[in-house]
Write a protein that holds these residues in place. Structure first.
Motif: not given
Lengths: 304, 422
Positions: A13, A17-18, A20, A57, A71
């Motif tokens: 992560h 990172p998810r 963003v 986000s 994340s």
């Protein structure tokens, strides 16, 4: 420092990172931290008509832990109702990531605070003062941490020493000149926090007021729910009962009543059973403390 | 690089871009070659009288000559040991025993912990300890030293070159001042050896000097302590007559022989090595300046080691930067040290009054004589991209923040002026 101190999930992560980025059509935004404090997080949430989170986000400044936990939080939030989402704790974010090193807990606290800020803004609730702009009022000047934040961390996470305060708030992690102040605050707050009820052999079935502070209240309700559902019905069948006395951070104080009270051999078994259930359903860090005064123990020597 | 031990971590490890040469260095192939026979057929104990033992004894004495040549001292003034930490401990305790009537120690706030923690522990044993301040460029104030030093001062312990910033201390002037008061002088030269000329002739008033082999392309676990002739000396380790009774314990023959070769190369080709390092460092520094906005170089840019760049990238976190670099095979060190897991801002940068916000985005890049131009260029490219990515992730409008926090214009001017000179 080593990458090895992080779990694979944290590393994943951090490196990838998810979610963003900014969200121009966000329903609500939660913002915490500052440049001076070494970490900052802006959390964007999009809700549907049913107040369900349909997108999340973030933008972040901070350590690998801060990036990973932001994340993680956005992934955890997805699909949850905002009220349910608001109950997510720093410890849960850490657990979701497979456990962040204890000295990195401030990263999860940052995520949790941004979520809180977003929730408060969405519901129109006034939050405690943000990190004070007046540098002189901060206890830790290196990271700009005000007293109320330190105080809250001590209460919420049941902190017992200065190193833990640094782990959760970063306060004291710089020049260390505020350690004297931190010790003083710690002493005061710990004294204010209700100590576990002292044993009073003469008292007959004492009923203590349930006390909790801040987000502890939600946790306490959750614990009570688990006890009501999983534990108490079983005890009632044997003519006993269990009372939730207090929750301090991860420590859960309980007291046994009725039949169970006189049975000292079963109380230890009971404690571990309850602890396991609570760890599974509420928080893996929970420690159950039995404050019951066992009548039998007062009169007879312990069996060996 | 050959695999030492098969294992997933090693196998998948990319060829590193190594910019951590103040932590340790690539062992010189000549040093490795020289030590190999000692790992095999020449395994004798150098303290044995038979031929096998005398062979290793001979190798040790050759190594001693190389080290003495590097330091420009006598062979009898070189005591082999396990490295700079042992050297620093030994020198400090030896000096205090040589001046038993004196109870004052002077050192500097930016010293290595193998000096600071030793003298701080002595503070609770009846010694008065003065830690000299440094200014923003990392320099100590000779006037402060003059004010603090007295007839009660037993020891002045100062590092020649700082490991984090590369800033040099004026060891000559410090030694002269200490001599006026009859104090002994210890210099930690762990970072200086192989990067600048060390002439321990009569004119340099230094009584003890520490070096460590793996900082100049030798092996870890081996070093040497220079003890000037005529200085009263008490060993730290007792129980054997090795090293003239100055350091008991069977010698680390392999390490010593490798160190000898490393010293020989460092001595013979010092000018050439310094030139290579300086070129690479300047290329690196110039490249970063061109590629990355909002950065600050820490420490004096003139009086410093030829290989060290301490740089603070504003608005990003050093650990995040370091971990992303690590994921791309870049080896460097942050301006914060990881102690028991938590990030503590470097005591060196703190002593230099560097703002904590800038310390947090600090990284130290250190080149060696083996660093190539291609490596430097690749580093600049990758670091530029990582910094940009982290800043993109940042919730701050960094262009606006610059205006608020920025003495960087003045600093940039300073750097530009320095480049014009270089």
């Amino acid at each position: 420092m080593s990458m090895l101190t992080y779990t694979d999930k944290v590393r994943d992560h951090f490196i990838n990172p998810r979610n963003v980025g900014e969200m121009p059509d966000a329903t609500v935004v939660g913002e915490v931290g500052s440049l001076a404090s070494g970490q900052a997080l802006k959390l964007y949430l999009k809700l549907d008509e049913g107040e369900k989170i349909v997108a999340a986000s973030f933008k972040v400044f901070g350590s690998p832990g801060a990036i990973a936990s932001s994340s993680a939080l956005t992934e955890m939030l997805f699909g949850k109702h905002i009220d349910e989402a608001a109950r997510i704790t720093a410890e849960e974010i850490s657990t979701w990531l497979g456990g962040l090193p204890p000295e990195k807990m401030h990263a999860c606290v940052l995520s949790m605070e941004a979520l809180e800020a977003a929730y408060a803004r969405f519901r129109g609730i006034e939050l405690d003062a943000e990190i004070t702009e007046d540098h002189e009022l901060n206890i830790c000047r290196c990271y700009g941490v005000p007293e109320h934040k330190i105080e809250r961390a001590i209460r919420d996470h049941n902190l017992t020493d200065v190193a833990q305060i640094t782990h959760f708030t970063l306060a004291g992690g710089g020049c260390t000149s505020c350690h004297v102040d931190l010790k003083q605050i710690l002493g005061r707050v710990r004294a204010e926090m209700a100590p576990p009820p002292p044993p009073t052999p003469t008292a007959t079935k004492p009923s203590r007021p349930v006390t909790a502070t801040g987000s502890n209240l939600q946790k306490m309700q959750l614990i009570q729910e688990v006890l009501d559902r999983e534990v108490r019905p079983g005890l009632a069948m044997d003519g006993g009962d269990m009372e939730l006395v207090d929750v301090q951070g991860t420590k859960v104080y309980v007291q046994l009543h009725g039949h169970c009270n006189s049975c000292s051999s079963s109380s230890a078994t009971m404690k571990f059973f309850v602890q396991d259930r609570l760890r599974e359903m509420v928080d893996p860090a929970i420690e159950v403390i039995d404050t019951t005064e066992h009548a039998a123990e007062l009169h007879a020597p312990p069996m060996r | 690089m050959r695999a030492l031990a098969a294992g997933p971590r090693w196998v998948h490890m990319p060829t590193p871009l190594y910019f951590d040469n103040n932590a340790t260095t690539f062992p010189a192939p000549e040093a490795v070659e020289a030590m190999l026979p000692l790992l095999g057929e020449f395994y004798g104990n150098p303290n044995s009288q038979h031929a096998l033992g005398q062979k290793t004894r001979h190798e040790i004495e050759v190594a001693r000559e190389h080290v003495a040549a590097l330091l420009h001292c006598k062979t009898t003034e070189v005591v082999f040991n396990s490295g700079a930490t042992e050297g620093n401990n030994t020198a400090i305790y030896a000096a205090l025993q040589a001046r038993p009537d004196r109870k004052h120690i002077i050192t500097v706030k930016t010293e290595h912990s193998s000096v600071l923690e030793v003298v701080r522990s002595l503070a609770s044993r009846g010694y008065r300890v003065t830690e000299l301040n440094v200014d923003r460029s990392g320099h100590l104030d000779l006037d402060e030293l003059k004010n603090e030093i007295s007839g009660d001062t037993a020891l002045v312990s100062v590092m020649w070159a700082n490991n984090e910033t590369g800033v040099l201390h004026p060891v000559g002037a410090i030694g002269d001042m200490a001599k006026q008061f009859g104090a002994l002088v210890h210099i930690d030269a762990a970072q200086a050896a192989g990067k600048l000329a060390i002439h321990l002739g009569e004119e340099l008033a230094i009584d003890f000097l520490t070096i460590s082999a793996h900082k100049f392309h030798g092996l870890k676990g081996c070093g040497a302590l220079f003890v000037r002739h005529g200085t009263a000396f008490e060993p730290l380790l007792r129980g054997g007559h090795q090293e003239g009774g100055q350091r008991a314990g069977t010698e680390n023959v392999v390490g010593i022989v490798a160190m000898g070769q490393a010293a020989r190369l460092a001595h013979l080709k010092l000018d050439q090595h310094v030139e290579t390092m300086r070129k690479m460092r300047d290329r690196l520094q110039r490249g970063l300046l061109d590629k990355v906005q909002d950065l600050v170089f820490h420490g004096d840019q003139v009086s410093r080691l030829p290989n060290t760049v301490s740089v603070g990238f504003k608005f990003i976190d050093g650990e995040a930067l370091l971990m992303m670099m690590d994921a791309q095979g870049i080896c460097a060190t942050a301006g914060s040290a990881c102690r028991s897991g938590s990030m503590e801002p470097s005591h060196v940068l703190q002593a230099m009054d560097t703002p904590v916000s800038s310390i947090h985005g600090s990284v130290r890049f250190c080149v060696s004589r083996y660093t190539t131009q291609a490596e430097v260029d690749e580093l600049i490219e990758k670091v530029g991209a990582i910094v940009a990515r982290l800043r993109q992730m940042s919730p701050f409008d960094t262009s606006a923040a610059t205006a608020e926090t920025g003495p960087s214009d003045a600093e940039l001017e300073q750097h530009k002026a320095w480049f014009a000179r270089a």
